[in-house]
Write a protein that holds these residues in place. Structure first.
Motif, PDB file in Angstrom:
ATOM      1  N   GLY A  72       0.799  -1.219   0.000  1.00 50.24           N
ATOM      2  CA  GLY A  72       0.000   0.000   0.000  1.00 50.24           C
ATOM      3  C   GLY A  72       0.828   1.262   0.000  1.00 50.24           C
ATOM      4  O   GLY A  72       0.302   2.359  -0.255  1.00 50.24           O
ATOM      5  N   LEU A  73       2.124   1.129   0.257  1.00 51.51           N
ATOM      6  CA  LEU A  73       3.034   2.275   0.280  1.00 51.51           C
ATOM      7  C   LEU A  73       3.928   2.321  -0.956  1.00 51.51           C
ATOM      8  O   LEU A  73       4.895   3.068  -0.996  1.00 51.51           O
ATOM      9  CB  LEU A  73       3.902   2.218   1.551  1.00 51.51           C
ATOM     10  N   GLY A  74       3.620   1.483  -1.937  1.00 48.44           N
ATOM     11  CA  GLY A  74       4.373   1.500  -3.186  1.00 48.44           C
ATOM     12  C   GLY A  74       5.572   0.577  -3.206  1.00 48.44           C
ATOM     13  O   GLY A  74       6.358   0.610  -4.159  1.00 48.44           O
ATOM     14  N   ALA A  75       5.733  -0.244  -2.178  1.00 45.80           N
ATOM     15  CA  ALA A  75       6.828  -1.215  -2.140  1.00 45.80           C
ATOM     16  C   ALA A  75       6.279  -2.602  -2.456  1.00 45.80           C
ATOM     17  O   ALA A  75       5.081  -2.792  -2.678  1.00 45.80           O
ATOM     18  CB  ALA A  75       7.503  -1.200  -0.769  1.00 45.80           C
ATOM     19  N   VAL A  76       7.161  -3.586  -2.477  1.00 47.82           N
ATOM     20  CA  VAL A  76       6.783  -4.977  -2.733  1.00 47.82           C
ATOM     21  C   VAL A  76       6.941  -5.767  -1.440  1.00 47.82           C
ATOM     22  O   VAL A  76       7.860  -5.506  -0.655  1.00 47.82           O
ATOM     23  CB  VAL A  76       7.656  -5.588  -3.848  1.00 47.82           C
ATOM     24  N   LEU A  77       6.060  -6.719  -1.213  1.00 51.69           N
ATOM     25  CA  LEU A  77       6.180  -7.630  -0.075  1.00 51.69           C
ATOM     26  C   LEU A  77       6.177  -9.061  -0.589  1.00 51.69           C
ATOM     27  O   LEU A  77       5.223  -9.495  -1.236  1.00 51.69           O
ATOM     28  CB  LEU A  77       5.042  -7.435   0.918  1.00 51.69           C
ATOM     29  N   MET A  78       7.242  -9.797  -0.283  1.00 51.00           N
ATOM     30  CA  MET A  78       7.321 -11.221  -0.600  1.00 51.00           C
ATOM     31  C   MET A  78       7.337 -11.987   0.713  1.00 51.00           C
ATOM     32  O   MET A  78       8.026 -11.600   1.656  1.00 51.00           O
ATOM     33  CB  MET A  78       8.583 -11.528  -1.403  1.00 51.00           C
ATOM     34  N   GLN A  79       6.559 -13.067   0.788  1.00 53.38           N
ATOM     35  CA  GLN A  79       6.499 -13.824   2.035  1.00 53.38           C
ATOM     36  C   GLN A  79       6.382 -15.316   1.759  1.00 53.38           C
ATOM     37  O   GLN A  79       5.705 -15.744   0.823  1.00 53.38           O
ATOM     38  CB  GLN A  79       5.346 -13.357   2.904  1.00 53.38           C
ATOM     39  N   ALA A  80       7.083 -16.090   2.586  1.00 51.59           N
ATOM     40  CA  ALA A  80       6.995 -17.542   2.513  1.00 51.59           C
ATOM     41  C   ALA A  80       5.774 -18.015   3.270  1.00 51.59           C
ATOM     42  O   ALA A  80       5.387 -17.429   4.285  1.00 51.59           O
ATOM     43  CB  ALA A  80       8.256 -18.166   3.109  1.00 51.59           C
ATOM     44  N   HIS A  81       5.157 -19.101   2.800  1.00 54.67           N
ATOM     45  CA  HIS A  81       4.073 -19.747   3.531  1.00 54.67           C
ATOM     46  C   HIS A  81       4.554 -21.019   4.226  1.00 54.67           C
ATOM     47  O   HIS A  81       3.928 -21.472   5.188  1.00 54.67           O
ATOM     48  CB  HIS A  81       2.913 -20.052   2.591  1.00 54.67           C
ATOM     49  N   PHE A  82       5.634 -21.608   3.735  1.00 54.06           N
ATOM     50  CA  PHE A  82       6.212 -22.788   4.377  1.00 54.06           C
ATOM     51  C   PHE A  82       7.031 -22.343   5.588  1.00 54.06           C
ATOM     52  O   PHE A  82       7.597 -21.249   5.606  1.00 54.06           O
ATOM     53  CB  PHE A  82       7.111 -23.542   3.395  1.00 54.06           C
ATOM     54  N   PRO A  83       7.102 -23.168   6.629  1.00 59.31           N
ATOM     55  CA  PRO A  83       7.843 -22.760   7.825  1.00 59.31           C
ATOM     56  C   PRO A  83       9.345 -22.950   7.682  1.00 59.31           C
ATOM     57  O   PRO A  83       9.824 -23.802   6.926  1.00 59.31           O
ATOM     58  CB  PRO A  83       7.280 -23.676   8.910  1.00 59.31           C
ATOM     59  N   ARG A  84      10.073 -22.184   8.430  1.00 59.37           N
ATOM     60  CA  ARG A  84      11.529 -22.257   8.430  1.00 59.37           C
ATOM     61  C   ARG A  84      12.017 -23.636   8.873  1.00 59.37           C
ATOM     62  O   ARG A  84      13.042 -24.121   8.401  1.00 59.37           O
ATOM     63  CB  ARG A  84      12.068 -21.187   9.382  1.00 59.37           C
ATOM     64  N   ALA A  85      11.292 -24.275   9.786  1.00 57.09           N
ATOM     65  CA  ALA A  85      11.699 -25.592  10.257  1.00 57.09           C
ATOM     66  C   ALA A  85      11.620 -26.635   9.146  1.00 57.09           C
ATOM     67  O   ALA A  85      12.293 -27.669   9.216  1.00 57.09           O
ATOM     68  CB  ALA A  85      10.829 -26.026  11.433  1.00 57.09           C
ATOM     69  N   TYR A  86      10.822 -26.363   8.133  1.00 55.30           N
ATOM     70  CA  TYR A  86      10.659 -27.276   6.998  1.00 55.30           C
ATOM     71  C   TYR A  86      11.714 -27.032   5.935  1.00 55.30           C
ATOM     72  O   TYR A  86      12.291 -27.967   5.373  1.00 55.30           O
ATOM     73  CB  TYR A  86       9.254 -27.104   6.424  1.00 55.30           C
ATOM     74  N   LEU A  87      11.986 -25.764   5.660  1.00 52.44           N
ATOM     75  CA  LEU A  87      12.965 -25.373   4.640  1.00 52.44           C
ATOM     76  C   LEU A  87      13.392 -23.941   4.910  1.00 52.44           C
ATOM     77  O   LEU A  87      12.544 -23.078   5.106  1.00 52.44           O
ATOM     78  CB  LEU A  87      12.355 -25.481   3.240  1.00 52.44           C
ATOM     79  N   ASP A  88      14.687 -23.705   4.920  1.00 55.55           N
ATOM     80  CA  ASP A  88      15.211 -22.370   5.217  1.00 55.55           C
ATOM     81  C   ASP A  88      15.846 -21.775   3.971  1.00 55.55           C
ATOM     82  O   ASP A  88      16.944 -22.162   3.570  1.00 55.55           O
ATOM     83  CB  ASP A  88      16.239 -22.449   6.359  1.00 55.55           C
TER      84      ASP A  88
END
Length: 300
Positions: A72-88
């Protein structure tokens, strides 16, 4: 085991990650939350000797929500849905742990890094510094499937987003967003801090950027440390090439600021921290030219 792995990736972890804001981007900032994923595949939980709550101890819970203002501020947001304990994904792609993986590892595997030796390779063997995750060793095929089907696409997408950002603005800045326990590892007696900014000791981004964020947070009354105990991981090192106009800064937030570390519930302070980070993100966009100018000149 490999069938269960492939099924989980194709169903429970589809999509494995999301990217928001690329089509409406007006600033050269990309916020990335690689450790806040909370979708725990059933087969993974069943293969673990730990409860789901115990597995979550390595999770950067709610960090994606703390920065969900970014699009909403003109930037990009990327996010993982898998947990870190599964794959880092904040590791080299083949930092594989011979104490975890069944069978002979490929010659290209990095089996001796400090992170692997500590049980925290690309597929973690432990959480919470000492708790073993798995009941039995993981097959090499299952490990390579996670890397091939999740790790590689994740980094391909992140690279593409940063390349498009640089093409549009002449420069890119990755803010790698993490949380830290209120008692981080290290010698006892170290002062607790609210934020740690990691710029690989000045190597991954313009010092103007680091100093600006540090000053802003301190002006709000937060305590801030630089590079200790977190200088930035694989992502910061891999994507932070300021001489080429590619900046990367890791930000670690003390979990106690916004959540109960035992129950993993949000505190009443959560909206306050979220609003502060929204103001920070907005100011970064407003001052991007000044904050990232040195690297832009170097690139030219």
């Amino acid at each position: 085991m490999i069938e269960a792995e492939l099924h989980a990736i194709a169903t429970e972890l589809d999509p494995a990650f999301t990217v928001a804001g690329l089509d409406t981007q007006t600033a050269p900032f990309v916020f990335n939350s690689p450790h806040s994923g909370s979708v725990y595949p059933r087969a993974f939980v069943e293969a673990s000797r730990l409860s789901r709550r115990a597995l979550r101890k390595s999770e950067d819970a709610y960090v994606n929500e703390l920065f969900d203002c970014a699009p909403g501020l003109g930037a990009v947001l990327m996010q993982a849905h898998f947990p870190r304990a599964y794959l880092d994904v904040n590791r080299e792609p083949y930092e594989l742990d011979p104490a975890l993986i069944l069978g002979k590892l490929p010659d290209y595997a990095n089996t001796h890094s400090v992170r692997v030796v500590g049980g925290l390779g690309v597929i973690a063997r432990i959480v919470n510094e000492h708790e073993e995750i798995y009941r039995a060793p993981l097959s090499l095929d299952a490990a390579l499937a996670r890397i091939r089907l999740i790790y590689k696409p994740y980094h391909a997408a992140l690279s593409e987003v940063l390349e498009k950002t640089r093409a549009a603005f002449g420069v890119s800045c990755l803010i790698d967003c993490h949380s830290m326990p209120s008692h981080p590892p290290g010698p006892s007696g170290q002062p607790k801090v609210d934020f740690v900014l990691g710029d690989r000791f000045g190597a991954s981004c313009s010092s103007n950027l680091t100093r600006y964020i540090e000053a802003t947070l301190k002006a709000w009354g937060f305590t801030v440390a630089l590079n200790k105990p977190y200088a930035g991981g694989f992502i910061t090192e891999e994507y932070g090439k300021p001489a080429s106009g590619a900046h990367a800064l890791q930000i670690e937030i003390n979990r106690a600021l916004y959540m109960d570390e035992t129950t993993m519930e949000k505190r009443g302070s959560f909206p306050v921290i979220r609003d502060k980070l929204a103001v920070l993100a907005a100011r970064l966009g407003e001052h991007a030219d000044d904050l990232l100018q040195p690297a832009r000149k170097a690139a030219e």
